[in-house]
Design a protein around this motif. Structure first.
Motif, PDB file in Angstrom:
ATOM      1  N   ARG A  84       0.850  -1.192   0.000  1.00  0.00           N
ATOM      2  CA  ARG A  84       0.000   0.000   0.000  1.00  0.00           C
ATOM      3  C   ARG A  84       0.887   1.245   0.000  1.00  0.00           C
ATOM      4  NH1 ARG A  84      -5.293   0.934   1.555  1.00  0.00           N
ATOM      5  NH2 ARG A  84      -5.452  -1.109   2.572  1.00  0.00           N
TER       6      ARG A  84
ATOM      7  N   LYS B  27       0.994   5.674  -0.902  1.00  0.00           N
ATOM      8  CA  LYS B  27       0.241   6.889  -1.166  1.00  0.00           C
ATOM      9  C   LYS B  27       0.354   7.235  -2.651  1.00  0.00           C
ATOM     10  CE  LYS B  27      -1.063   7.869   3.083  1.00  0.00           C
ATOM     11  NZ  LYS B  27      -2.494   7.941   3.468  1.00  0.00           N
TER      12      LYS B  27
ATOM     13  N   PRO C  45      -7.778  12.631  -3.611  1.00  0.00           N
ATOM     14  CA  PRO C  45      -7.723  12.800  -2.149  1.00  0.00           C
ATOM     15  C   PRO C  45      -6.294  12.658  -1.638  1.00  0.00           C
ATOM     16  CG  PRO C  45      -9.493  11.301  -2.789  1.00  0.00           C
ATOM     17  CD  PRO C  45      -8.677  11.531  -4.015  1.00  0.00           C
ATOM     18  N   GLU C  46      -5.931  13.472  -0.677  1.00  0.00           N
ATOM     19  CA  GLU C  46      -4.566  13.443  -0.135  1.00  0.00           C
ATOM     20  C   GLU C  46      -4.219  12.080   0.456  1.00  0.00           C
ATOM     21  OE1 GLU C  46      -2.116  15.555  -0.135  1.00  0.00           O
ATOM     22  OE2 GLU C  46      -3.144  17.201  -1.151  1.00  0.00           O
ATOM     23  N   ASP C  47      -5.215  11.409   1.020  1.00  0.00           N
ATOM     24  CA  ASP C  47      -4.935  10.137   1.685  1.00  0.00           C
ATOM     25  C   ASP C  47      -5.194   8.930   0.783  1.00  0.00           C
ATOM     26  OD1 ASP C  47      -7.630  10.489   1.510  1.00  0.00           O
ATOM     27  OD2 ASP C  47      -8.085   9.700   3.519  1.00  0.00           O
ATOM     28  N   MET C  48      -5.397   9.153  -0.498  1.00  0.00           N
ATOM     29  CA  MET C  48      -5.695   8.043  -1.400  1.00  0.00           C
ATOM     30  C   MET C  48      -4.471   7.149  -1.543  1.00  0.00           C
ATOM     31  SD  MET C  48      -7.168   8.148  -5.290  1.00  0.00           S
ATOM     32  CE  MET C  48      -7.553   6.635  -6.167  1.00  0.00           C
ATOM     33  N   SER C  49      -4.666   5.853  -1.388  1.00  0.00           N
ATOM     34  CA  SER C  49      -3.566   4.892  -1.486  1.00  0.00           C
ATOM     35  C   SER C  49      -3.959   3.757  -2.410  1.00  0.00           C
ATOM     36  CB  SER C  49      -3.186   4.344  -0.101  1.00  0.00           C
ATOM     37  OG  SER C  49      -4.288   3.685   0.484  1.00  0.00           O
TER      38      SER C  49
ATOM     39  N   SER D  70     -11.822   6.458  -6.254  1.00  0.00           N
ATOM     40  CA  SER D  70     -12.032   5.164  -5.610  1.00  0.00           C
ATOM     41  C   SER D  70     -13.189   4.458  -6.304  1.00  0.00           C
ATOM     42  CB  SER D  70     -12.346   5.345  -4.123  1.00  0.00           C
ATOM     43  OG  SER D  70     -11.234   5.880  -3.440  1.00  0.00           O
TER      44      SER D  70
END
Length: 354
Positions: A198, A200, A228-232, A268
């Motif tokens: 996983r 970023k 999104p900043e936290d999209m992984s 997503s």
């Protein structure tokens, strides 16, 4: 002859057992010893005659096979030249050799084609790398990296100074060409050099943009990111960055006159994530969209603008397949081109994140 008799040992033992059974039967029937001896002598004679004829026939057959083999420059084609035989086992062996020979020929042709394609790629890559090398050499002889001109005595004709940003741009192009050659050479063994975990998404995007920022700046390209900043995602960061660099440089190569725009969007999905790189360039003819990932395919745009090798998108497709990703292309002629990377849902593929 000894090897032949060893091969027939089971058959001979069976004959001996049959003789012993027949002898027991004759003894129970009170057959005279002279009659029994005559019967077994005839049996032995017929058995010896059969074995002798069988040995001679097989020896002649295999002598022909070995003679044909000696005449062949390519021994794996022997299956095509085996003489006809009435025996089922010989016909089956012939068919086995034919299929094995065909498989070997197909593999040899495949390797020869790959070798030819690799040679053509290296030749094209050399020409691709020579241009930025020439520009950097010119910068070293015409002016310093800060744009200061070279002394007039260096040449009777003063060349215009080349600033440091242009040197950086040419260095980025050369670095991208070297990366393509490296990844092309290692792409068949990518499974030895990747770690899926996983990661970023945005740092990979920013890293790819940074690796070709001077090339983007000199071509007046505007980059917009929507994710999104936290999209992984589950992927290998190094290989993903390489793919993104290829997509960004393609977007620059096929932009319209003047400035250009590249949109990078992350979304997503129910079963994973997607990353789309969209440019507002000249687009791809509809009949060529399905072929942009083929090896060596440059298309109408590549022939019109020159400098295309048809390797960048092919490598992207190949690496995506080996990393468990999908890549799709969509385009509208004269308007835009959209390349979408589809990342699988890692939670269903891996038991841990790291």
């Amino acid at each position: 002859m000894n090897d032949y008799l060893k091969d027939k040992m089971q058959f001979l033992l069976f004959q001996i057992l049959c003789m012993m059974a027949a002898a027991g039967f004759f003894w129970a029937c009170k057959v005279k010893a002279g009659q029994m001896a005559l019967f077994f002598a005839a049996w032995s004679f017929l058995l010896a005659a059969f074995l002798g004829m069988d040995f001679y026939r097989k020896k002649r057959y295999f002598d022909q096979v070995f003679a044909a083999l000696e005449r062949l420059d390519q021994p794996w084609l022997i299956g095509e030249l085996l003489p006809d035989s009435p025996r089922l086992t010989d016909r089956l062996h012939r068919e086995i050799l034919r299929r094995a020979g065909k498989s070997l020929v197909d593999e040899a042709r495949h390797l020869e084609r790959e070798h030819r394609e690799y040679r053509e790629f290296i030749e094209g890559w050399i020409h691709e790398a020579k241009r930025p090398l020439s520009a950097i050499t010119l910068a070293a002889t015409a002016g310093g990296a800060d744009g200061s001109p070279a002394p007039m005595a260096a040449s009777p004709i003063a060349a215009p100074p080349i600033d440091g940003r242009r040197i950086q741009r040419e260095a980025e192009l050369l670095s991208a060409a070297v990366d393509r050659a490296l990844f092309y050479a290692r792409s068949d063994g990518v499974y030895r050099d990747y770690v899926i975990r996983r990661i970023k998404l945005l740092p990979c995007v920013y890293g790819a943009v940074d690796r070709c920022r001077y090339y983007l700046m000199d071509n007046h390209m505007e980059i917009r990111t929507e994710a999104p900043e936290d999209m992984s995602v589950y992927c290998d960061g190094k290989w993903l960055e390489f793919i993104l660099v290829q997509l960004l440089m393609n977007a620059v190569q096929y932009k319209k006159e003047g400035s250009g725009l590249i949109l990078i969007r992350g979304e997503s999905l129910p079963h994973g994530q997607s990353l789309t790189v969209e440019d507002r360039g000249i687009g791809i003819p509809p009949e060529e969209v399905d072929r942009v990932f083929d090896k060596g395919f440059t298309g109408t745009n590549g022939r019109d603008r020159g400098g295309a090798t048809g390797i960048g998108l092919y490598l992207c497709k190949k690496l995506c397949r080996q990393l468990g990703m999908e890549i799709e292309a969509w385009s509208e002629r004269g308007s835009c081109t959209r390349i979408t990377l589809l990342f699988p849902d890692g939670g269903s593929l891996f038991t841990r994140d790291e």
